[in-house]
Structures are given as structure tokens and as C-alpha cells.
Design a protein around this motif. Structure first.
Motif, PDB file in Angstrom:
ATOM      1  N   GLY A 111      40.896  66.552  74.842  1.00 13.97           N
ATOM      2  CA  GLY A 111      40.132  67.790  74.941  1.00 13.97           C
ATOM      3  C   GLY A 111      40.887  68.991  74.414  1.00 13.97           C
ATOM      4  O   GLY A 111      40.352  70.104  74.416  1.00 13.97           O
ATOM      5  N   GLY A 112      42.130  68.762  73.975  1.00 12.69           N
ATOM      6  CA  GLY A 112      42.886  69.817  73.329  1.00 12.69           C
ATOM      7  C   GLY A 112      43.529  70.828  74.264  1.00 12.69           C
ATOM      8  O   GLY A 112      44.196  71.748  73.810  1.00 12.69           O
ATOM      9  N   GLY A 113      43.343  70.659  75.572  1.00 12.69           N
ATOM     10  CA  GLY A 113      43.860  71.627  76.528  1.00 12.69           C
ATOM     11  C   GLY A 113      45.261  71.314  77.011  1.00 12.69           C
ATOM     12  O   GLY A 113      45.975  70.495  76.431  1.00 12.69           O
ATOM     13  N   SER A 131      47.151  64.045  65.866  1.00 14.25           N
ATOM     14  CA  SER A 131      46.676  64.558  67.151  1.00 14.25           C
ATOM     15  C   SER A 131      45.419  65.383  66.942  1.00 14.25           C
ATOM     16  O   SER A 131      45.422  66.342  66.173  1.00 14.25           O
ATOM     17  CB  SER A 131      47.751  65.446  67.787  1.00 14.25           C
ATOM     18  N   VAL A 132      44.349  65.026  67.654  1.00 12.06           N
ATOM     19  CA  VAL A 132      43.071  65.724  67.539  1.00 12.06           C
ATOM     20  C   VAL A 132      42.735  66.379  68.874  1.00 12.06           C
ATOM     21  O   VAL A 132      42.924  65.777  69.929  1.00 12.06           O
ATOM     22  CB  VAL A 132      41.947  64.749  67.136  1.00 12.06           C
ATOM     23  N   GLY A 133      42.244  67.612  68.830  1.00 12.97           N
ATOM     24  CA  GLY A 133      41.820  68.308  70.035  1.00 12.97           C
ATOM     25  C   GLY A 133      40.392  68.802  69.898  1.00 12.97           C
ATOM     26  O   GLY A 133      40.067  69.523  68.959  1.00 12.97           O
ATOM     27  N   LEU A 134      39.528  68.373  70.814  1.00 14.64           N
ATOM     28  CA  LEU A 134      38.137  68.808  70.821  1.00 14.64           C
ATOM     29  C   LEU A 134      37.961  69.782  71.979  1.00 14.64           C
ATOM     30  O   LEU A 134      37.731  69.382  73.117  1.00 14.64           O
ATOM     31  CB  LEU A 134      37.196  67.606  70.967  1.00 14.64           C
ATOM     32  N   GLY A 135      38.092  71.070  71.690  1.00  6.82           N
ATOM     33  CA  GLY A 135      38.031  72.087  72.733  1.00  6.82           C
ATOM     34  C   GLY A 135      36.606  72.413  73.126  1.00  6.82           C
ATOM     35  O   GLY A 135      35.641  72.038  72.472  1.00  6.82           O
ATOM     36  N   ASP A 149      46.951  68.701  65.740  1.00  4.22           N
ATOM     37  CA  ASP A 149      46.953  68.859  64.279  1.00  4.22           C
ATOM     38  C   ASP A 149      45.576  69.260  63.757  1.00  4.22           C
ATOM     39  O   ASP A 149      45.452  70.009  62.791  1.00  4.22           O
ATOM     40  CB  ASP A 149      47.356  67.548  63.596  1.00  4.22           C
ATOM     41  N   LEU A 150      44.535  68.721  64.389  1.00  7.17           N
ATOM     42  CA  LEU A 150      43.162  68.938  63.943  1.00  7.17           C
ATOM     43  C   LEU A 150      42.334  69.331  65.162  1.00  7.17           C
ATOM     44  O   LEU A 150      42.229  68.560  66.108  1.00  7.17           O
ATOM     45  CB  LEU A 150      42.606  67.662  63.303  1.00  7.17           C
ATOM     46  N   ALA A 151      41.774  70.524  65.146  1.00  2.00           N
ATOM     47  CA  ALA A 151      41.053  71.023  66.318  1.00  2.00           C
ATOM     48  C   ALA A 151      39.640  71.461  65.951  1.00  2.00           C
ATOM     49  O   ALA A 151      39.403  72.008  64.876  1.00  2.00           O
ATOM     50  CB  ALA A 151      41.800  72.192  66.942  1.00  2.00           C
ATOM     51  N   ARG A 160      30.227  67.744  72.026  1.00  2.00           N
ATOM     52  CA  ARG A 160      31.643  67.363  72.115  1.00  2.00           C
ATOM     53  C   ARG A 160      31.795  65.929  72.628  1.00  2.00           C
ATOM     54  O   ARG A 160      32.582  65.145  72.093  1.00  2.00           O
ATOM     55  CB  ARG A 160      32.342  68.338  73.053  1.00  2.00           C
ATOM     56  N   LYS A 161      31.020  65.559  73.638  1.00  2.00           N
ATOM     57  CA  LYS A 161      31.146  64.218  74.218  1.00  2.00           C
ATOM     58  C   LYS A 161      30.735  63.142  73.214  1.00  2.00           C
ATOM     59  O   LYS A 161      31.294  62.035  73.220  1.00  2.00           O
ATOM     60  CB  LYS A 161      30.301  64.132  75.494  1.00  2.00           C
ATOM     61  N   THR A 162      29.771  63.462  72.348  1.00  2.00           N
ATOM     62  CA  THR A 162      29.398  62.506  71.307  1.00  2.00           C
ATOM     63  C   THR A 162      30.587  62.204  70.405  1.00  2.00           C
ATOM     64  O   THR A 162      30.814  61.048  70.017  1.00  2.00           O
ATOM     65  CB  THR A 162      28.231  63.067  70.474  1.00  2.00           C
ATOM     66  N   MET A 163      31.367  63.222  70.065  1.00  2.94           N
ATOM     67  CA  MET A 163      32.521  63.036  69.177  1.00  2.94           C
ATOM     68  C   MET A 163      33.604  62.197  69.842  1.00  2.94           C
ATOM     69  O   MET A 163      34.265  61.387  69.184  1.00  2.94           O
ATOM     70  CB  MET A 163      33.100  64.390  68.747  1.00  2.94           C
ATOM     71  N   PHE A 164      33.790  62.368  71.140  1.00  3.11           N
ATOM     72  CA  PHE A 164      34.783  61.576  71.868  1.00  3.11           C
ATOM     73  C   PHE A 164      34.490  60.078  71.751  1.00  3.11           C
ATOM     74  O   PHE A 164      35.403  59.255  71.655  1.00  3.11           O
ATOM     75  CB  PHE A 164      34.796  61.955  73.357  1.00  3.11           C
TER      76      PHE A 164
END
Length: 283
Positions: A111-113, A131-135, A149-151, A160-164
């Protein structure tokens, strides 16, 4: 010239919230998030004028996520508490897990946090992985941790949950709160109902998750609310190597299954093409 300017002292930026490409600070930060405004039934009078535009904004989040993550290598989504301290057992475990996943060839999605998420991102980055963060926009802004690295910043939880799920080969769930439980049970529901196939779900922290697993077995399964086979959807371990090995083996099994299906389809196609040819030869 103002004395503070002469000394090079700037204005305190105060609280900050990111909303896609937009950065909001201080009084510009709205009291409600986009999710709150979308789901609040008391604002139903706005639907005819505003929800059509919201639909386009929601679509844009899916487009942005799909476009950004389309070329992501095989990845594992890692969940856990944002409140965990850096020296906590779960953060130490998450950092080791992130590094081990990176060395196995997986990108790490969180989740990027802060907390467990930051530890997993750090482990992956320091091991040379992606490293990917989906905030997510929250009333209490967390921000993206420095090891990502990629946010992507999302307004809406469901996008967001679909991407996870879409861009991961597995979930690893470390100790966490409501958000972590939400992701865990959504993943289990998707696997149980066949919406995703061969999707490993690993719980790390045997002492933390033991009571939940006991309840699933002794209450839900015993009362027939879930099947006994549903309990096999979860692997509980404190061993990082065992967790990664389970993911790698499941990934290999699914790849072998797909290859077998493709070979069978090719063989059936070739047989169907040869059959008319034989018929013409006999005449």
C-alpha cells in the motif's frame, strides 16, 4: 526584505494530501475523501449532476493503473499494519520477506505506506528488486514511503484493490488491522468463488493469526459456513523461505497447467485438420 526570508526559512508546508497529479496543503485539503463523497447516501441529490463525472474519474483510475502496471514483472502483494514500529517482529519479518521475494524474481506490491509496508518495500529495494506502492487518499495522510520505486495514488479503494489482485501472483499477509483483514478476506473470497485461480494466500505470524485460524476451523467450518477444503486456501508460517517456496511452487504448477492446456488444444486442432485430409485421400 522579511527577516525569515533573509535567513532562508520558508513557510511550514503543514499537512499535505496527494490526489492523483494534484497536491493539496493546509486549508485546501477537503474534510472528506473522494470515497466518502461517493458512498455517502445523504448527498443523493448530487447524483444527477456529479456522479456522471465521478464515473469518468473512476474510469481514469483504472486506466492509469492498468497502463502503469501492465509491464510489471511477476509480483506478490504484501499487506500489514501501517502502525507497526520499524523494530517490531512483523517489520523485521516483512523486510526479510521483501528481500527474499526480490531474489526469487518477484516485484513487491504494498500500500506504499509506513510500518510493515515500508519494511517490505525496503527489503525488496535493497535486494535489487522492484518496489511498488499503491497509495490511497485518507483523512490522515500517510504518503508514499521512500523505498517505493513505482507509486500510484488512488482516490477509490475498489480501483486500488483491483490492482493488488490483478498484478500479483500471491498475497502475503502480516499482522495488521481492519485494512489488512479486508484485503485478506477479499482474496479468500475471490479464490473460493473461482474468480482467481491458484492464488496462494500466506499468513505470516503464527501467534498473531492463530486465533483467527482456530475460529475459522472451529466455528465457521464446524457450522458448515465454509467447507473444510476452504481452510486449505491459507498457509500459516513464520518461515520466510517456506512462504516464498509455497508461492514459487504454486506459480510453477499454474504455468505447467497452462502449458498442458495449450498442448492439448494444439493437438486437438492438428487432429481436426488431419481428419478431413484423410477423408479426401480415401475418396
Amino acid at each position: 526584505m522579511n527577516e525569515s526570508r533573509q535567513r532562508g526559512v520558508g513557510r511550514d508546508p503543514g499537512p499535505e494530501r496527494h490526489r492523483g497529479a494534484v497536491t493539496l496543503r493546509r486549508e485546501a485539503i477537503p474534510l472528506a475523501t473522494a470515497d466518502q463523497r461517493l458512498l455517502d447516501s445523504r448527498t443523493r441529490g448530487d447524483w444527477k449532476t456529479r456522479d456522471a463525472w465521478r464515473a469518468l474519474r473512476i474510469l481514469s483510475e483504472f486506466v492509469e493503473g492498468f497502463d502503469t502496471l501492465a509491464d510489471l514483472p511477476p509480483a506478490v502483494s504484501v499487506f500489514g499494519s501501517a502502525r507497526s514500529k520499524p523494530d517490531s517482529p512483523e517489520c523485521i519479518l516483512a523486510e526479510e520477506l521483501g528481500a527474499r521475494l526480490a531474489r526469487a524474481g518477484y516485484a513487491v506490491i504494498t500500500g506504499g505506506g509506513p510500518g510493515v509496508m515500508e519494511a517490505a518495500n525496503r527489503g525488496a529495494t535493497e535486494a535489487g528488486g522492484l518496489s511498488v506502492g499503491l497509495g490511497i487518499e485518507l483523512p490522515f495522510e500517510q504518503g508514499i514511503n521512500e523505498w517505493v520505486d513505482l507509486a500510484i495514488d488512488f482516490r477509490y479503494f475498489f480501483a486500488r484493490k483491483t490492482m493488488f489482485v490483478k498484478y500479483a501472483q500471491a498475497f502475503v499477509v502480516l499482522p495488521g488491522g481492519f485494512g489488512t483483514l479486508d484485503e485478506l478476506f477479499e482474496a479468500l473470497t475471490l479464490v473460493q468463488t473461482g474468480k482467481v485461480t491458484r492464488f496462494p494466500v500466506v499468513l505470516m505470524g503464527e501467534a498473531y493469526w492463530g486465533g483467527l485460524v482456530d475460529w475459522l476451523r472451529d466455528t465457521l467450518a464446524a457450522d458448515g459456513k465454509i467447507g473444510s477444503a476452504d481452510l486449505e486456501l491459507i498457509v500459516v508460517t513464520d518461515d520466510v523461505d517456506a512462504a516464498v517456496r509455497h508461492i514459487v511452487e504454486a506459480d510453477a504448477a499454474l504455468a505447467a497447467e497452462h502449458e498442458s492446456v495449450q498442448e492439448t488444444a494444439i493437438a486437438q486442432t492438428e487432429a481436426a485438420q488431419e481428419s478431413p485430409a484423410r477423408g479426401r485421400g480415401e475418396r
